[in-house]
Design an enzyme around this catalytic site. Structure first.
Site, PDB file in Angstrom:
ATOM      1  N   ARG A  44      18.307  69.552 -39.959  1.00 29.77           N
ATOM      2  CA  ARG A  44      16.833  69.588 -39.923  1.00 29.77           C
ATOM      3  C   ARG A  44      16.368  71.027 -39.682  1.00 29.77           C
ATOM      4  O   ARG A  44      15.431  71.503 -40.317  1.00 29.77           O
ATOM      5  CB  ARG A  44      16.303  68.655 -38.821  1.00 29.77           C
ATOM      6  CG  ARG A  44      16.544  67.178 -39.117  1.00 29.77           C
ATOM      7  CD  ARG A  44      15.756  66.268 -38.182  1.00 29.77           C
ATOM      8  NE  ARG A  44      16.278  66.201 -36.829  1.00 29.77           N
ATOM      9  CZ  ARG A  44      17.167  65.314 -36.381  1.00 29.77           C
ATOM     10  NH1 ARG A  44      17.655  64.388 -37.210  1.00 29.77           N
ATOM     11  NH2 ARG A  44      17.566  65.317 -35.128  1.00 29.77           N
ATOM     12  N   LYS A 134      -1.742  68.918 -33.458  1.00 28.70           N
ATOM     13  CA  LYS A 134      -2.150  67.880 -34.410  1.00 28.70           C
ATOM     14  C   LYS A 134      -2.031  66.490 -33.784  1.00 28.70           C
ATOM     15  O   LYS A 134      -1.104  66.218 -33.020  1.00 28.70           O
ATOM     16  CB  LYS A 134      -1.270  67.934 -35.654  1.00 28.70           C
ATOM     17  CG  LYS A 134      -1.611  66.837 -36.669  1.00 28.70           C
ATOM     18  CD  LYS A 134      -0.637  66.787 -37.823  1.00 28.70           C
ATOM     19  CE  LYS A 134       0.056  65.445 -37.850  1.00 28.70           C
ATOM     20  NZ  LYS A 134       0.893  65.238 -39.044  1.00 28.70           N
ATOM     21  N   LYS A 217      -8.678  67.402 -40.582  1.00 28.40           N
ATOM     22  CA  LYS A 217      -7.634  67.172 -41.591  1.00 28.40           C
ATOM     23  C   LYS A 217      -7.810  65.780 -42.189  1.00 28.40           C
ATOM     24  O   LYS A 217      -7.251  64.802 -41.685  1.00 28.40           O
ATOM     25  CB  LYS A 217      -6.245  67.330 -40.949  1.00 28.40           C
ATOM     26  CG  LYS A 217      -5.090  67.010 -41.876  1.00 28.40           C
ATOM     27  CD  LYS A 217      -3.781  67.581 -41.373  1.00 28.40           C
ATOM     28  CE  LYS A 217      -2.616  67.072 -42.208  1.00 28.40           C
ATOM     29  NZ  LYS A 217      -1.372  67.779 -41.952  1.00 28.40           N
TER      30      LYS A 217
HETATM   31  P1  13P Z   1       1.428  64.838 -46.112  1.00 32.70           P
HETATM   32  O1  13P Z   1       0.788  66.067 -46.718  1.00 32.70           O
HETATM   33  O2  13P Z   1       2.829  64.610 -46.587  1.00 32.70           O
HETATM   34  O3  13P Z   1       0.545  63.637 -46.193  1.00 32.70           O
HETATM   35  O4  13P Z   1       1.633  65.158 -44.576  1.00 32.70           O
HETATM   36  C1  13P Z   1       0.625  65.766 -43.894  1.00 32.70           C
HETATM   37  C2  13P Z   1       0.631  65.310 -42.506  1.00 32.70           C
HETATM   38  O5  13P Z   1       0.698  66.115 -41.594  1.00 32.70           O
HETATM   39  C3  13P Z   1       0.498  63.887 -42.234  1.00 32.70           C
HETATM   40  O6  13P Z   1       0.225  63.689 -40.906  1.00 32.70           O
END
Ligand code: 13P
Length: 336
Positions: A44, A134, A217
């Site tokens: 990873r 996030k 987001k």
């Molecule tokens: P994706 O762009 O693959 O949807 O992932 C973004 C993300 O951080 C989802 O929480």
């Protein structure tokens, strides 16, 4: 300009976007096993370090969202991962929710957990170098859903999370993701996404969040993945801009879309058209996971020690996304 606003703008200005490399070990294992690579901490790290030391980090990536395991790892040249990222000019970020669990009394829906002990965890992440965070709330669309219970409880959690993150001196990415799974139309996605985002801002305002120090987001406005009628990319962009114009307060500096299962090209083209049609003051950029990493992961899996080819693939993808974040992408440039 507040410190938080400065951080938010540093991450998303000048066409820069966010690399979402914060897959939990469970999700990353699925991604690696799909390309026949064993999911170990070492593998990873190897894949992620390959991306984080790519040339495009300097010009394209303003922030990288990490997972708890990665933010504590050390690169092969002995640098901590947060230092590797900040040396490229990008800011390290961290996913702080602990996942979406069954919502009591509406068991087909999800509530995101992770508030308990969050204040202490944030302090540690700040010391490790994180400057933004996030938290993802997730909502599915069906005739009954998302329910008011799911909309309200996830908005409440996003607001409590944001308050603690701003208190710790970091910028919260507020991610309410309305999933594309299902056979619903783009108009339903528009309606539900608007409702979800408005509720999030009601709660953020109620919790006294500094809206100039967050990044939203969201998902784009798309037909459900099982829907037979697909609207055009142009329509996706018009509906997406319209939805955000009506539901996001003007103080918010920027919007960084998730890719949500779109192909790399669709995610790029849609972002490009969104920027061409963007008649708001919001910066509109990307915070992609799969749409930045898919191609690179496929190439890397053929030979995990072939760093250069993997980086070339990632550099191209990041460059295309950064062009799209400025409305300057084209299929000619894509295929050059
Ligand atoms: P994706 O762009 O693959 O949807 O992932 C973004 C993300 O951080 C989802 O929480």
């Amino acid at each position: 300009m507040t410190e938080l606003n400065k951080i938010a703008l540093k991450i998303i200005s000048n066409g820069k976007g966010i690399l979402a490399a914060d897959e939990s070990n469970g999700t990353m294992t699925k991604r690696l096993e799909a390309v026949n690579i064993t999911s170990t901490p070492k593998n990873r790290l190897l894949f992620r370090e390959t991306l984080f030391s790519s040339d495009s980090m300097k010009d394209c990536i303003g922030g990288v969202i990490l997972y708890d395991e990665t933010i504590k790892q050390t690169s092969s040249i002995g640098k901590s991962i947060p230092n590797l990222i900040s040396d490229s000019g990008a800011l390290p970020g961290i996913k702080v929710d602990t996942g979406a669990k069954e919502l009591a009394n509406s068991y087909e829906e999800k509530i995101t957990e992770g508030l308990d002990g969050l204040r202490d965890r944030l302090k540690k992440y700040y010391e490790l170098g994180a400057r933004f965070t996030k938290w993802r709330g997730v909502y599915s669309i069906s005739e009954k859903y998302p329910s008011q219970l799911a909309i309200k409880s996830n908005a409440h959690a996003l607001a409590r999370y944001s308050a603690l993150v701003q208190e710790s001196g970091m910028v919260p990415i507020v991610e309410p993701e309305v999933l594309m799974d299902g056979s619903h139309s783009a108009d339903i996605c528009f309606k539900k996404t608007s409702e979800v985002i408005k509720k999030c801002f009601d709660e953020l305002i109620f919790h006294k969040i500094d809206l100039t120090g967050i990044i939203l987001k969201p998902n784009m406005i798309l037909d459900g993945s099982l829907s037979k009628n697909k609207i055009s990319n142009e329509e996706v962009s018009i509906k997406t801009v319209e939805c955000l114009k009506n539901s996001v307060p003007s103080e918010v500096p920027g919007i960084a879309f998730l890719s949500g299962g779109q192909s790399e090209i669709d995610a790029t083209e849609n972002l490009n058209l969104i920027n061409k049609n963007n008649d708001t003051n919001f910066i509109m950029t990307y915070s992609y996971g799969r749409a930045l990493q898919q191609g690179a992961l496929k190439i890397w899996s053929k030979d995990i020690n072939n760093i250069q080819t993997t980086q070339n693939t990632f550099n191209h993808r990041a460059k295309m996304c950064t062009l799209a974040a400025q409305g300057k992408w084209s299929s000619e440039l894509e295929n050059k």
